[in-house]
Design an enzyme around this catalytic site. Structure first.
Site, PDB file in Angstrom:
ATOM      1  N   CYS A  73       1.056  -1.294  -0.049  1.00  0.00           N
ATOM      2  CA  CYS A  73       0.093  -0.130   0.006  1.00  0.00           C
ATOM      3  C   CYS A  73       0.754   1.387  -0.069  1.00  0.00           C
ATOM      4  CB  CYS A  73      -0.900  -0.028   1.227  1.00  0.00           C
ATOM      5  SG  CYS A  73      -1.960  -1.490   1.351  1.00  0.00           S
TER       6      CYS A  73
ATOM      7  N   ARG B  81      -7.832  -4.635  -3.022  1.00  0.00           N
ATOM      8  CA  ARG B  81      -7.358  -3.589  -3.583  1.00  0.00           C
ATOM      9  C   ARG B  81      -8.292  -3.159  -4.882  1.00  0.00           C
ATOM     10  NH1 ARG B  81      -2.418  -2.837  -1.752  1.00  0.00           N
ATOM     11  NH2 ARG B  81      -1.439  -4.770  -0.709  1.00  0.00           N
TER      12      ARG B  81
END
Length: 240
Positions: free
Chosen positions: A67, A149
Site C-alpha cells: 500500500c 485493492r
C-alpha cells in the site's frame, strides 16, 4: 421445529442483507454516494469533486509495504491525473488518526530516488466499513474487515466506467490506470474504440466503414486518414 424454522429464516435474511450491503457497483451504474472524514476534511464522494472524473482507490491497510508503494506512485503521478482532470480519493477501513500518521510517514520517504512527494489527494476514513460495503470492497473469502485493492473510475456524470480488483499481495500499475482513463476519454470524445494494448495517442478502431463513395468522390484525400487490417478492422490514424 417451528422455532428452528424461524431461526433458519432469520439467518437467511441476515446473510442476504449482508450480501446486498456488499454489492459491487456495475459499469454503467450511478456511483454510490457516501460522506467520510479524510486527511483533506469532510468529503462526500463523488459529489465533492464536481464535474471532474474521479477514482476511488481502496487499499487493505495503512503502513503496509504494498500500500505504501502504491500511494507513493499515486503521489508521484498526481500531476498527470490533474492534467486529465481526474481527482483521486484513497480509502481503507483504517481511521483518520491512522491516515494522518501514515500520510506524514509517506511524505517523509524518498522512494526510487525521486525526492519526497506531497500526498495532496484525500485518504478517507472508513473504519465502520460503510463505503467499503456499498462499493463491494470487502471480499469475505479474503477478509471481512480489510478492503481488497479496488479501483473505481467514475466519469464527470458520476457514472461508474471501470471496475478493477487486485489481490492484496500485488501492487497495482498506476500507469495502467492512467491508460484506462485516457482510453475512456478518447472513446467518449471521438466515438471510437481502442484496440488491445492501446496507449494514449495510438491509432483507434472505428465501429463502421469510415467513408462513403460520395465522400471519396468529393474528396479522395478522406481515405488517407484511415486504413484496414483485413475487411473487419478499420483504424483511424492518430499518429502523425
Amino acid at each position: 421445529m417451528k422455532k428452528l424454522f424461524v431461526t433458519f429464516v432469520m439467518a437467511a435474511l441476515i446473510i442476504s442483507a449482508a450480501a446486498e450491503g456488499n454489492k459491487i457497483p456495475l459499469i454503467g451504474s450511478k456511483a454510490p454516494s457516501f460522506t467520510a472524514e479524510s486527511t483533506n476534511g469532510k468529503i462526500t464522494f463523488p459529489e465533492s469533486f464536481g464535474k471532474s472524473w474521479k477514482i476511488l482507490f481502496s487499499h487493505p491497510q495503512d503502513f503496509t509495504p504494498v500500500c505504501t508503494s502504491e500511494l507513493l506512485e499515486l503521489a508521484y503521478l498526481n500531476d498527470e491525473f490533474d492534467a486529465m482532470d481526474v481527482k483521486l480519493a484513497v480509502i481503507s477501513t483504517d481511521d483518520l488518526k491512522m491516515h494522518k500518521m501514515w500520510k506524514a510517514h509517506l511524505e517523509d520517504l524518498d522512494y526510487k530516488d525521486r525526492g519526497k512527494q506531497k500526498v495532496n489527494f484525500p485518504i478517507l476514513d472508513d473504519h465502520k466499513a460503510e463505503a467499503s460495503k456499498i462499493y463491494g470492497m470487502l471480499h469475505e473469502p479474503v477478509s471481512t474487515n480489510k478492503d481488497i485493492r479496488g479501483v473505481f473510475i467514475i466519469d464527470a456524470n458520476n457514472i461508474v466506467r471501470s471496475v478493477n480488483f487486485y489481490p492484496m499481495e500485488i501492487g497495482r500499475n498506476i500507469d495502467e490506470i492512467l491508460r484506462i482513463v485516457a482510453a475512456l476519454k478518447t472513446t467518449d470524445e471521438s466515438q471510437v474504440f481502442t484496440p488491445a494494448n492501446w496507449n494514449n495517442g495510438d491509432d483507434v478502431l472505428i465501429p463502421h466503414f469510415p467513408y462513403t463513395a460520395e465522400q471519396i468522390a468529393n474528396d479522395p484525400s478522406v481515405r488517407d486518414g484511415y486504413y484496414s487490417v483485413g475487411d473487419r478492422l478499420w483504424f483511424k490514424k492518430l499518429k502523425k
